[in-house]
Design a protein around this motif. Structure first.
Motif, PDB file in Angstrom:
ATOM      1  N   ALA A  91       7.246  -4.356  -7.312  1.00  0.00           N
ATOM      2  CA  ALA A  91       7.901  -5.825  -7.119  1.00  0.00           C
ATOM      3  C   ALA A  91       7.404  -5.419  -5.211  1.00  0.00           C
ATOM      4  N   ASP A  92       7.354  -4.045  -4.920  1.00  0.00           N
ATOM      5  CA  ASP A  92       6.549  -4.105  -3.527  1.00  0.00           C
ATOM      6  C   ASP A  92       4.802  -3.776  -3.660  1.00  0.00           C
ATOM      7  N   ALA A  93       4.256  -3.188  -4.841  1.00  0.00           N
ATOM      8  CA  ALA A  93       3.164  -3.486  -4.594  1.00  0.00           C
ATOM      9  C   ALA A  93       2.121  -4.500  -4.818  1.00  0.00           C
ATOM     10  N   MET A  94       2.822  -5.531  -5.702  1.00  0.00           N
ATOM     11  CA  MET A  94       2.857  -6.990  -5.191  1.00  0.00           C
ATOM     12  C   MET A  94       2.952  -7.725  -4.718  1.00  0.00           C
ATOM     13  N   VAL A  95       4.159  -7.755  -3.785  1.00  0.00           N
ATOM     14  CA  VAL A  95       3.065  -8.011  -2.238  1.00  0.00           C
ATOM     15  C   VAL A  95       2.406  -7.486  -1.544  1.00  0.00           C
ATOM     16  N   ALA A  96       2.447  -6.157  -1.546  1.00  0.00           N
ATOM     17  CA  ALA A  96       1.102  -5.731  -1.092  1.00  0.00           C
ATOM     18  C   ALA A  96      -0.574  -6.504  -1.674  1.00  0.00           C
ATOM     19  N   PHE A  97      -0.448  -5.995  -2.517  1.00  0.00           N
ATOM     20  CA  PHE A  97      -1.200  -7.268  -3.675  1.00  0.00           C
ATOM     21  C   PHE A  97      -1.329  -7.587  -2.546  1.00  0.00           C
ATOM     22  N   LEU A  98      -0.089  -9.412  -2.415  1.00  0.00           N
ATOM     23  CA  LEU A  98      -0.297 -10.900  -2.553  1.00  0.00           C
ATOM     24  C   LEU A  98      -1.530 -10.537  -0.953  1.00  0.00           C
ATOM     25  N   SER A  99      -0.436  -9.952  -0.321  1.00  0.00           N
ATOM     26  CA  SER A  99      -0.520  -9.990   1.524  1.00  0.00           C
ATOM     27  C   SER A  99      -2.296  -9.900   1.489  1.00  0.00           C
ATOM     28  N   GLY A 100      -2.884  -9.135   0.574  1.00  0.00           N
ATOM     29  CA  GLY A 100      -4.239  -9.491   0.889  1.00  0.00           C
ATOM     30  C   GLY A 100      -5.056 -10.334   0.881  1.00  0.00           C
ATOM     31  N   PHE A 101      -5.111 -10.492  -0.866  1.00  0.00           N
ATOM     32  CA  PHE A 101      -5.206 -11.937  -1.224  1.00  0.00           C
ATOM     33  C   PHE A 101      -5.541 -13.067   0.316  1.00  0.00           C
ATOM     34  N   MET A 102      -4.063 -12.627   0.239  1.00  0.00           N
ATOM     35  CA  MET A 102      -3.745 -14.285   2.003  1.00  0.00           C
ATOM     36  C   MET A 102      -4.292 -14.245   2.824  1.00  0.00           C
ATOM     37  N   ILE A 103      -4.811 -12.520   2.884  1.00  0.00           N
ATOM     38  CA  ILE A 103      -4.845 -12.127   4.710  1.00  0.00           C
ATOM     39  C   ILE A 103      -6.623 -12.432   4.652  1.00  0.00           C
ATOM     40  N   PHE A 104      -7.408 -12.014   3.364  1.00  0.00           N
ATOM     41  CA  PHE A 104      -8.655 -11.227   3.400  1.00  0.00           C
ATOM     42  C   PHE A 104      -9.412 -12.303   3.367  1.00  0.00           C
ATOM     43  N   PRO A 105      -8.969 -13.690   2.598  1.00  0.00           N
ATOM     44  CA  PRO A 105      -9.591 -15.016   2.981  1.00  0.00           C
ATOM     45  C   PRO A 105      -9.677 -15.663   3.841  1.00  0.00           C
ATOM     46  N   MET A 106      -8.529 -15.781   4.495  1.00  0.00           N
ATOM     47  CA  MET A 106      -8.731 -16.174   6.202  1.00  0.00           C
ATOM     48  C   MET A 106      -9.175 -15.552   6.934  1.00  0.00           C
ATOM     49  N   VAL A 107      -9.532 -14.213   6.414  1.00  0.00           N
ATOM     50  CA  VAL A 107     -10.838 -13.583   7.839  1.00  0.00           C
ATOM     51  C   VAL A 107     -11.409 -13.690   7.279  1.00  0.00           C
ATOM     52  N   PHE A 108     -12.055 -13.725   6.614  1.00  0.00           N
ATOM     53  CA  PHE A 108     -13.730 -14.058   6.234  1.00  0.00           C
ATOM     54  C   PHE A 108     -13.810 -15.084   6.342  1.00  0.00           C
ATOM     55  N   SER A 109     -12.654 -16.788   6.401  1.00  0.00           N
ATOM     56  CA  SER A 109     -13.246 -17.401   6.208  1.00  0.00           C
ATOM     57  C   SER A 109     -13.840 -17.847   8.500  1.00  0.00           C
ATOM     58  N   GLN A 110     -13.424 -16.307   8.673  1.00  0.00           N
ATOM     59  CA  GLN A 110     -13.255 -16.742  10.337  1.00  0.00           C
ATOM     60  C   GLN A 110     -14.322 -15.750  10.348  1.00  0.00           C
ATOM     61  N   ASN A 111     -15.136 -15.849   9.751  1.00  0.00           N
ATOM     62  CA  ASN A 111     -16.437 -14.419   9.974  1.00  0.00           C
ATOM     63  C   ASN A 111     -16.134 -13.311  11.040  1.00  0.00           C
ATOM     64  N   ILE A 112     -14.377 -13.057  10.694  1.00  0.00           N
ATOM     65  CA  ILE A 112     -14.492 -12.218  11.158  1.00  0.00           C
ATOM     66  C   ILE A 112     -13.965 -11.255  10.623  1.00  0.00           C
ATOM     67  N   SER A 113     -14.108  -9.737  11.283  1.00  0.00           N
ATOM     68  CA  SER A 113     -14.798  -8.525  10.687  1.00  0.00           C
ATOM     69  C   SER A 113     -13.196  -8.091  10.627  1.00  0.00           C
ATOM     70  N   PRO A 114     -12.979  -7.393   9.268  1.00  0.00           N
ATOM     71  CA  PRO A 114     -12.196  -6.800   8.643  1.00  0.00           C
ATOM     72  C   PRO A 114     -11.233  -5.572   8.867  1.00  0.00           C
ATOM     73  N   THR A 115     -12.296  -5.110  10.297  1.00  0.00           N
ATOM     74  CA  THR A 115     -11.800  -3.621  10.742  1.00  0.00           C
ATOM     75  C   THR A 115     -11.180  -3.724  11.968  1.00  0.00           C
ATOM     76  N   GLU A 116     -10.339  -4.751  12.586  1.00  0.00           N
ATOM     77  CA  GLU A 116      -9.685  -4.563  13.764  1.00  0.00           C
ATOM     78  C   GLU A 116      -8.309  -3.918  14.072  1.00  0.00           C
ATOM     79  N   GLY A 117      -8.094  -3.497  13.046  1.00  0.00           N
ATOM     80  CA  GLY A 117      -6.890  -2.741  12.762  1.00  0.00           C
ATOM     81  C   GLY A 117      -5.698  -3.466  13.115  1.00  0.00           C
ATOM     82  N   PRO A 118      -4.804  -2.975  13.586  1.00  0.00           N
ATOM     83  CA  PRO A 118      -3.445  -3.227  14.381  1.00  0.00           C
ATOM     84  C   PRO A 118      -3.043  -4.737  14.575  1.00  0.00           C
TER      85      PRO A 118
END
Ligand code: TRP
Length: 458
Positions: A253-280
């Motif tokens: 359940a824990d790994a799944m939420v981490a996995f899904l969070s990435g699935f939610m966030i990276f498309p958003m990050v890339f849709s804005q053409n922002i670098s994913p290396t922003e940090g905290p």
């Protein structure tokens, strides 16, 4: 100790332990670490650590707690004598420090939730600037993080079944639902596919020692291992329950939420053409940008939902962090839960003040001297990460040298009649007996070397 309470059911325990595991670590820290460490490569290392190395440690912790039926200190000393008790105490103290800074970040999330849903945060032009000022100026944050601590303390003061279990039973399903809805939305964005690719197609030459260290500390932190949180929750679990399969579900359940969070966030990050290396700042700067672009109403709804999700995740974790010292004082000092909870909450809130002031307000805390050479928040979270892996290593040594692995086996066989005949038993013996302590000990030393730039190995 019959009046110390217990979880009412298997589901109750699993949800509470999964609630402890799923937190800011999964939704805030995992994506930014993955972003900094090559995306898919990090995901791969993280999942390997979770299932190979951390799962056995989790089983061990729960078994210790259920066998001794006491707080972390009491469990170690009951099974192994006073000297081992210090290991439990060390964990309890580490947990107090984790909560002190965790609650500050939870306060940021809480503030963002309120100010996006009901305020005008999304009208800001420059979210990077806004976030910098926001964490710098503690006048608002103070109240948000105090509010968060009060909610946490209120839940814990209600006891295991009426407080901890019930809160998790409501928030965990809500959290999954919000997460899934946000993923669906995020996949419809322009350029979402580039984000998915960054996240899922590993480039193995991205794997460096940093990836491995970050993956390990993240896996440990994410599963709430190494400081007795699961000993504490385990002490409230019935003898008829199957620890091994519960631990497997919790890890999943824990790994799944981490996995899904990435699935939610990276498309958003890339849709804005922002670098994913922003940090905290990733979640606090990049995502408001996305929500802003959605327009005023949709942005409010989706953005508000995201930060509400973050608050739920954080709250189920702060509950478990506060439960650890609470159980200690209830079991060892025979204090009243409803009273000691509030004392602890106030003390831990005060301990969080330097963290709160370390993001620009007080320069000395923003830039610690000498080897420390980082801001106070990063420093304390690094120290806690190290104590978790060391705590995990020592827990394995405790099981093998003091408690004895046969006692662990007997504990695991309760509620799981076929355990003794399964392959898993051999696997756990090899991992807890050799692989985990050696790897955790070795990696802890390497991590210390690297954090403090001692130059012993690098
Ligand atoms: N696992 C939580 C997260 O990922 C944080 C947490 C809760 C924790 N309890 C803990 C971490 C105990 C270490 C130890 O956000």
């Amino acid at each position: 100790m019959s009046n110390r309470g217990s979880f009412s059911s298997r589901v109750g325990f699993i949800l509470a332990a999964a609630g402890s595991a799923v937190g800011l670590g999964n939704i805030w820290r995992f994506p930014y670490l993955a972003g900094q460490n090559g995306g898919a490569a990090f995901l791969l290392i993280y999942l390997l650590f979770i299932f190979l190395l951390c799962f056995p440690v989790m089983v061990g912790e729960i078994a210790i707690g259920r066998s001794a039926r006491r707080d972390a200190y009491g469990s170690y000393s009951a099974l192994g004598g006073k000297r081992w008790g210090y290991l439990g105490l060390f964990g309890i103290i580490a947990g107090i420090f984790i909560l002190s800074f965790y609650n500050v970040v939870a306060g940021w999330a809480f503030g963002y939730f309120l100010e996006i849903s009901f305020g005008s945060l999304l009208n800001e032009g420059d979210f990077g600037n806004f976030f910098g000022n926001y964490v710098n100026d503690i006048s608002d944050n103070l109240w948000f993080s105090l509010g968060f601590m009060v909610i946490t303390a209120f839940v814990v003061s209600q006891g295991i079944q009426k407080g901890v279990e019930r809160a998790n039973k409501i928030m965990m399903p809500a959290l999954y639902t919000i997460l899934i809805l946000l993923i669906i939305y995020s996949l419809t964005l322009d350029n979402a596919w580039a984000g998915v690719q960054f996240y899922l197609v590993p480039e193995l030459d991205e794997i460096s020692s940093q990836t491995i260290f970050d993956g390990l500390k993240q896996a440990f932190f994410s599963l709430s291992l190494g400081m007795g949180a699961l000993i504490t929750y385990g002490s409230y679990v019935g003898k008829n329950q199957n620890i091994v399969s519960s631990a497997a579900i919790i890890s999943f359940a824990d790994a799944m939420v981490a996995f899904l969070s990435g699935f939610m966030i990276f498309p958003m990050v890339f849709s804005q053409n922002i670098s994913p290396t922003e940090g905290p700042a990733l979640v606090f700067i990049v995502l408001p940008e996305v929500f802003h672009d959605m327009g005023p109403l949709l942005g409010r709804i989706i953005g508000g939902s995201f930060f509400l999700l973050l608050c739920f995740a954080a709250l189920t974790s702060t509950i478990s962090l506060l439960e650890v010292p609470t159980t200690y004082f209830v079991d060892q000092m025979k204090m009243r839960r409803s009273r000691i909870v509030w004392v602890l909450a106030i003390v831990i809130f005060i301990l969080g003040l330097p963290t709160m002031m370390s993001q620009g307000m007080v320069p000395a805390l923003n830039e610690l001297p000498f080897y420390l050479n980082r801001d106070f928040l990063t420093f304390i979270s690094d120290m806690c990460d190290i104590s978790l892996t060391i705590g995990g290593c020592l827990m394995c040594l405790f099981i093998v040298t003091k408690w004895k692995i046969t006692n662990m086996d007997n504990e695991l066989a309760e509620g799981n009649p076929i355990y003794m005949r399964t392959f898993l038993r051999n696997y756990l013996h090899i991992m807890i007996g050799y692989v985990c302590p050696i790897l955790l000990g070795g990696l802890s030393i390497l991590i210390i070397d690297k954090y403090f730039g001692l130059g012993l190995f690098f």
